[in-house]
Write a protein that holds these residues in place. Structure first.
Motif, PDB file in Angstrom:
ATOM      1  N   ALA A   1      22.022  16.950  39.264  1.00  0.00           N
ATOM      2  CA  ALA A   1      22.604  15.855  38.477  1.00  0.00           C
ATOM      3  C   ALA A   1      21.608  15.479  37.398  1.00  0.00           C
ATOM      4  O   ALA A   1      20.614  14.789  37.662  1.00  0.00           O
ATOM      5  N   VAL A   2      21.858  15.947  36.193  1.00  0.00           N
ATOM      6  CA  VAL A   2      20.968  15.684  35.065  1.00  0.00           C
ATOM      7  C   VAL A   2      21.809  15.361  33.843  1.00  0.00           C
ATOM      8  O   VAL A   2      22.971  15.758  33.738  1.00  0.00           O
ATOM      9  N   GLY A   3      21.211  14.650  32.906  1.00  0.00           N
ATOM     10  CA  GLY A   3      21.901  14.312  31.676  1.00  0.00           C
ATOM     11  C   GLY A   3      20.902  13.977  30.596  1.00  0.00           C
ATOM     12  O   GLY A   3      19.760  13.586  30.880  1.00  0.00           O
ATOM     13  N   LEU A   4      21.307  14.134  29.357  1.00  0.00           N
ATOM     14  CA  LEU A   4      20.462  13.769  28.222  1.00  0.00           C
ATOM     15  C   LEU A   4      20.780  12.347  27.804  1.00  0.00           C
ATOM     16  O   LEU A   4      21.917  12.025  27.474  1.00  0.00           O
ATOM     17  N   ALA A   5      19.757  11.487  27.828  1.00  0.00           N
ATOM     18  CA  ALA A   5      19.923  10.110  27.367  1.00  0.00           C
ATOM     19  C   ALA A   5      19.829  10.015  25.855  1.00  0.00           C
ATOM     20  O   ALA A   5      20.234   9.021  25.257  1.00  0.00           O
ATOM     21  N   GLY A   6      19.298  11.053  25.245  1.00  0.00           N
ATOM     22  CA  GLY A   6      19.123  11.124  23.795  1.00  0.00           C
ATOM     23  C   GLY A   6      18.289  12.344  23.494  1.00  0.00           C
ATOM     24  O   GLY A   6      17.831  13.041  24.412  1.00  0.00           O
ATOM     25  N   PRO A   7      18.047  12.677  22.241  1.00  0.00           N
ATOM     26  CA  PRO A   7      17.209  13.825  21.909  1.00  0.00           C
ATOM     27  C   PRO A   7      15.833  13.718  22.560  1.00  0.00           C
ATOM     28  O   PRO A   7      15.146  12.702  22.426  1.00  0.00           O
ATOM     29  N   GLY A   8      15.464  14.735  23.294  1.00  0.00           N
ATOM     30  CA  GLY A   8      14.155  14.756  23.943  1.00  0.00           C
ATOM     31  C   GLY A   8      14.034  13.863  25.151  1.00  0.00           C
ATOM     32  O   GLY A   8      12.941  13.719  25.707  1.00  0.00           O
ATOM     33  N   GLN A   9      15.139  13.273  25.622  1.00  0.00           N
ATOM     34  CA  GLN A   9      15.099  12.321  26.741  1.00  0.00           C
ATOM     35  C   GLN A   9      16.046  12.790  27.840  1.00  0.00           C
ATOM     36  O   GLN A   9      17.265  12.806  27.661  1.00  0.00           O
ATOM     37  N   LEU A  10      15.472  13.146  28.979  1.00  0.00           N
ATOM     38  CA  LEU A  10      16.225  13.752  30.064  1.00  0.00           C
ATOM     39  C   LEU A  10      16.189  12.855  31.299  1.00  0.00           C
ATOM     40  O   LEU A  10      15.132  12.361  31.682  1.00  0.00           O
TER      41      LEU A  10
END
Length: 300
Positions: A126-135
């Motif tokens: 369970a992973v997702g990008l919160a924004g560019p460069g932010q995981l």
């Protein structure tokens, strides 16, 4: 060893970050904004209440894969063939390709264009990008693969990184099981934009998911694939293992991007039609996600 990640979104960035943190040379090939942020401040990985900055190489061009001995292919399924064409000229002859993609069609697609050893790993993270460069890592991380998917150095690299690898003697069944799980969850999560636990608790959802699963099992059997009888408990268990997660399909729609629905429920439709098997639940979910994809604001 040098490890390349082709299509470094959430999944690719997560495994690339763990491998880089273990001391391996890793290069992420991703979107321009994501790459720029990583170059400027490293990859910000949030997990278990802590945020870690992981420096690693990032690029927008497949040419950066040169000399990589292992390449994790993490692009969306609709992009697999084009990606194979783009990265093929830059791959070392001895490079191994490991597909960490959704669906059951990507291995054949990659093997049709690449003369390399190509294997698959089933991802449970369970992973997702919160924004560019932010995981954001919300749970899980296990990979399931065949015993010959990697050479000894590759398996050591994953072990060094603390990545749990389960070896399966029946990787086709594992890929199908993950496909059925995605068919049950992804479209419903995308249509509602509701996290798994709350979605599972909603009226009529369990019955809908069971209908989707039973249709998938009928199609799998027609394809000669017999799936584990415990699959339903694994599907339901997602609600507790990843309570706040939404599906990758939901995340794509939220970002106004095209989804992989044609390679999830759509894969079931194609095979069901070939065998004359009715799959009304899968057909409805596929149609609704396609309708949402076509709303104003999505790129072509």
């Amino acid at each position: 060893m040098k490890i390349g990640v082709m299509g470094a979104g959430a999944v690719g960035s997560f495994y690339g970050a763990l491998l880089a943190r273990a001391g391996h040379e890793v290069v992420l090939i991703g979107r321009e904004a994501h790459v720029a942020a990583i170059r400027q401040q490293g990859l910000q990985l949030s997990s278990q209440g802590e945020t870690h900055t992981i420096p690693l190489h990032a690029d927008t061009s497949p040419a950066a894969l040169v000399d990589a001995t292992l390449v994790l292919c993490c692009v969306k399924s609709p992009d697999t063939l084009q990606t194979a064409r783009e990265m093929g000229p830059h791959l070392a002859p001895e490079a191994r390709i490991l597909s960490l993609q959704n669906g059951i069609d990507n291995l054949a697609a990659l093997r049709s264009l690449l003369p390399h050893t190509v294997s698959a790993a089933v991802v449970y993270a369970a992973v997702g990008l919160a924004g560019p460069g932010q995981l954001e890592h919300r749970g899980g991380g296990e990979l399931v693969m065949a015993g010959d998917a990697l050479d000894a150095a590759g398996f050591r690299a994953f072990d060094d990184a603390g990545i749990a690898v389960r070896i399966s003697p029946a990787i086709e069944e594992e890929l199908w099981s993950k496909l059925v799980l995605n068919c049950a969850w992804n479209a419903l999560s995308a249509i509602t934009q509701i996290p798994y636990r709350a979605l599972h608790a909603a009226t009529g959802i369990v019955e809908t998911m069971r209908a989707v699963m039973n249709e998938c099992l009928a199609v799998a059997a027609a394809e000669g694939v017999q799936l584990d009888a415990a699959l339903w408990s694994r599907i339901e268990g997602i609600a507790e293992r990843m309570p706040q997660q939404t599906s990758s399909t939901a995340q794509d729609l939220a970002r106004h991007r095209r989804t992989e629905i044609d390679f999830i429920n759509g894969a079931i439709l194609r095979r069901a039609d070939a065998h004359g098997i009715p799959v009304p639940a899968n057909r409805m979910l596929h149609a609704l996600v396609k309708l949402l994809e076509d709303r104003p604001g999505l790129p072509g």
